[in-house]
Design a protein around this motif. Structure first.
Motif, short mmCIF file in Angstrom:
data_model
loop_
_atom_site.label_atom_id
_atom_site.label_comp_id
_atom_site.label_asym_id
_atom_site.label_seq_id
_atom_site.Cartn_x
_atom_site.Cartn_y
_atom_site.Cartn_z
N TRP A 49 0.86 -1.36 0.04
CA TRP A 49 -0.07 -0.17 0.05
C TRP A 49 0.69 1.34 -0.05
CZ3 TRP A 49 -4.82 1.79 -0.42
CH2 TRP A 49 -5.22 3.16 0.05
N GLU A 50 2.05 1.25 0.90
CA GLU A 50 2.83 2.55 1.06
C GLU A 50 3.55 2.70 -0.19
OE1 GLU A 50 6.48 4.75 1.74
OE2 GLU A 50 6.26 2.42 1.15
N ARG A 51 3.90 1.59 -1.13
CA ARG A 51 4.69 1.81 -2.30
C ARG A 51 3.88 2.19 -3.43
NH1 ARG A 51 7.78 -1.52 0.88
NH2 ARG A 51 9.75 -1.81 0.31
N VAL A 52 2.51 1.85 -3.31
CA VAL A 52 1.36 2.09 -4.47
C VAL A 52 1.43 3.82 -4.15
CG1 VAL A 52 -0.83 1.93 -5.24
CG2 VAL A 52 0.58 -0.17 -4.66
N MET A 53 1.08 4.13 -3.03
CA MET A 53 0.55 5.59 -2.53
C MET A 53 1.79 6.37 -2.95
SD MET A 53 -2.61 5.65 -1.75
CE MET A 53 -2.67 4.34 -3.18
N THR A 54 3.00 5.84 -3.01
CA THR A 54 4.20 6.76 -3.26
C THR A 54 4.67 6.68 -4.79
OG1 THR A 54 5.74 5.28 -2.35
CG2 THR A 54 4.94 7.04 -0.82
N GLY A 55 3.83 5.78 -5.42
CA GLY A 55 4.44 5.76 -6.97
C GLY A 55 5.50 5.01 -7.13
N ARG A 56 6.02 3.92 -6.02
CA ARG A 56 7.26 3.14 -6.31
C ARG A 56 6.96 1.64 -6.76
NH1 ARG A 56 10.16 2.42 -1.16
NH2 ARG A 56 8.08 2.74 0.16
N ILE A 57 5.70 1.42 -6.92
CA ILE A 57 5.21 0.31 -7.46
C ILE A 57 3.87 0.61 -8.00
CG2 ILE A 57 3.99 -0.80 -5.37
CD1 ILE A 57 5.31 -3.39 -5.98
N TYR A 58 3.49 -0.53 -9.21
CA TYR A 58 2.11 -0.46 -9.96
C TYR A 58 1.54 -1.62 -10.14
CZ TYR A 58 4.12 4.24 -11.33
OH TYR A 58 4.94 5.31 -11.15
N LEU A 59 0.40 -1.96 -9.99
CA LEU A 59 -0.34 -3.23 -9.94
C LEU A 59 -1.06 -2.98 -11.10
CD1 LEU A 59 -1.89 -3.18 -6.26
CD2 LEU A 59 0.46 -4.11 -7.07
N HIS A 60 -1.18 -4.32 -11.62
CA HIS A 60 -1.91 -4.62 -13.07
C HIS A 60 -2.67 -5.77 -12.74
CE1 HIS A 60 1.08 -1.71 -14.98
NE2 HIS A 60 1.84 -2.46 -14.09
N GLY A 61 -3.97 -5.79 -13.57
CA GLY A 61 -4.83 -6.78 -13.54
C GLY A 61 -4.96 -7.27 -14.99
N TRP A 62 -4.30 -8.46 -15.34
CA TRP A 62 -4.36 -9.07 -16.77
C TRP A 62 -5.42 -10.21 -16.97
CZ3 TRP A 62 1.41 -8.74 -19.26
CH2 TRP A 62 1.42 -7.35 -19.27
N TYR A 63 -5.84 -10.62 -17.90
CA TYR A 63 -6.49 -11.86 -18.09
C TYR A 63 -6.52 -12.34 -19.64
CZ TYR A 63 -11.02 -14.44 -18.83
OH TYR A 63 -11.84 -15.52 -19.16
N PHE A 64 -5.76 -13.43 -19.56
CA PHE A 64 -5.68 -14.26 -21.03
C PHE A 64 -6.84 -15.26 -21.51
CE2 PHE A 64 -3.80 -18.19 -22.83
CZ PHE A 64 -3.50 -17.43 -24.08
N ASP A 65 -7.27 -14.72 -22.60
CA ASP A 65 -8.29 -15.57 -23.12
C ASP A 65 -7.76 -16.50 -23.99
OD1 ASP A 65 -10.65 -16.51 -24.76
OD2 ASP A 65 -11.66 -14.83 -24.31
N LEU A 66 -7.71 -17.64 -23.52
CA LEU A 66 -6.89 -18.70 -24.36
C LEU A 66 -7.66 -19.23 -25.44
CD1 LEU A 66 -7.84 -21.82 -23.28
CD2 LEU A 66 -6.72 -21.26 -21.36
N ARG A 67 -8.96 -19.04 -25.49
CA ARG A 67 -9.81 -19.37 -26.90
C ARG A 67 -9.49 -18.55 -27.88
NH1 ARG A 67 -14.08 -20.66 -23.02
NH2 ARG A 67 -14.42 -23.27 -22.91
N LYS A 68 -9.72 -17.02 -27.69
CA LYS A 68 -9.51 -16.03 -28.58
C LYS A 68 -8.01 -15.72 -28.69
CE LYS A 68 -13.75 -13.89 -27.61
NZ LYS A 68 -14.60 -12.76 -26.98
N GLY A 69 -7.05 -15.98 -27.65
CA GLY A 69 -5.67 -15.58 -27.91
C GLY A 69 -5.33 -13.97 -27.73
N GLU A 70 -6.31 -13.58 -26.76
CA GLU A 70 -6.30 -12.12 -26.57
C GLU A 70 -5.74 -11.94 -24.98
OE1 GLU A 70 -9.66 -9.92 -29.08
OE2 GLU A 70 -10.42 -10.96 -26.97
N LEU A 71 -4.93 -10.67 -24.87
CA LEU A 71 -4.67 -10.37 -23.52
C LEU A 71 -5.06 -8.97 -23.22
CD1 LEU A 71 -2.68 -10.87 -21.05
CD2 LEU A 71 -0.90 -9.76 -22.42
#
Length: 224
Positions: free
Chosen positions: A173-195
Motif C-alpha cells: 500500500w505504501e509503495r503504491v501510494m508513493t508511486g514506487r510500484i504499480y499493480l496490473h490486472g491482466w486476463y488471458f483469453d486462451l480461446r481467442k488468444g487475447e490479452l
C-alpha cells in the motif's frame, strides 16, 4: 516416458542456447537477479506467463498457484507461501510492477462456482474461497446470464479480488501510494488468444494488444 524424453530434449536445447557457446548470461544471473516485474499467475499448464510474454530467464519473478489468487495480509500462524514470495519480490528484489494474470477456462474458478466443497479435497476448497467475493458479485449481478459469461466474469472479478488483497499488505500500500510500484490486472483469453488489462477508468478489461490476423484468412496476394 515420451514426455520425459521430450523434456530432456528441450533442456538440451536450453543448454545449447545459454551454456554451450557463451555462458556469460547465466554466469551473470548466478550472481544476482534483478527482475522488475512480479507476476502472480495460475498453475494451469496452458498459461505459462514467461511463454505468453516471450520472456528470458531473469525477466520476471513468478508466483503460480490455483486460480492466481492472493490471500489478504495476515499475521496469524501458518505457512504463507504466496505472501512470502510476494514479500521477497517487493522488499528484497524491489520489483516495480505486480501483474495478477488470470485466464479463461480456469479450473480453480470453475471449482469455486460449481463443485461441492466436500469433493474438492482438503486444500483446494478453502483456497479458492479467497475468491468468494468475486463469486458473490457475479451471483448478484449476472444471475440470468449464460454459464460461459458468468465464468468469464468470475475469473476477471477474481483478478480484482487479488489486487485488492495485495493492497492489504501495508508495505505494498505504501509503495503504491508513493508511486514506487504499480499493480496490473491482466486476463488471458486462451480461446481467442487475447490479452486484456483492467482499466479502472472504464471498470472493464480491455485488449492490451491488437488481435493478429490468421494467415488462412488472408487472400493469396496478402499472404505473400
Amino acid at each position: 516416458m515420451k514426455d520425459i524424453a521430450r523434456f530432456l530434449s528441450g533442456f538440451k536445447e536450453f543448454q545449447r542456447t545459454y551454456f554451450c557457446d557463451d555462458n556469460k548470461f547465466y554466469s551473470d544471473l548466478s550472481e544476482d537477479q534483478k527482475p522488475k516485474v512480479l507476476v502472480i499467475a495460475c498453475s494451469d499448464s496452458r498459461v505459462d506467463p514467461a511463454i505468453l510474454t516471450g520472456c528470458s530467464p531473469g525477466d520476471m519473478f513468478v508466483v503460480r498457484n490455483v486460480a492466481n489468487l492472493v490471500p489478504p495480509y495476515e499475521k496469524a500462524p501458518g505457512l504463507h507461501g504466496v505472501s512470502a514470495a510476494v514479500e521477497y519480490a517487493i522488499k528484497v528484489l524491489q520489483v516495480e510492477h505486480v501483474i495478477v494474470l488470470g485466464h479463461s477456462c480456469c479450473g480453480g474458478i470453475q471449482a469455486l462456482m460449481h463443485s461441492d466443497p466436500e469433493t474438492l479435497g482438503e486444500f483446494i476448497a478453502p483456497w479458492v474461497k479467497i475468491a468468494a467475493p468475486a463469486l458473490r458479485e457475479v451471483s448478484e449481478k449476472l444471475t440470468e446470464k449464460d454459464e460461459a459469461l458468468r465464468q468469464c466474469a468470475c475469473e476477471q472479478a477474481s483478478v480484482l479480488v487479488s489486487l485488492e488483497n495485495l493492497l492489504t499488505f501495508p508495505w505494498i500500500w505504501e509503495r503504491v501510494m508513493t508511486g514506487r510500484i504499480y499493480l496490473h490486472g491482466w486476463y488471458f483469453d486462451l480461446r481467442k488468444g487475447e490479452l486484456l488489462s483492467y482499466l479502472p477508468e472504464t471498470g472493464s478489461f480491455e485488449p492490451l494488444v491488437a488481435r493478429c490476423e490468421r494467415l488462412d484468412a488472408k487472400t493469396p496476394h496478402q499472404a505473400k
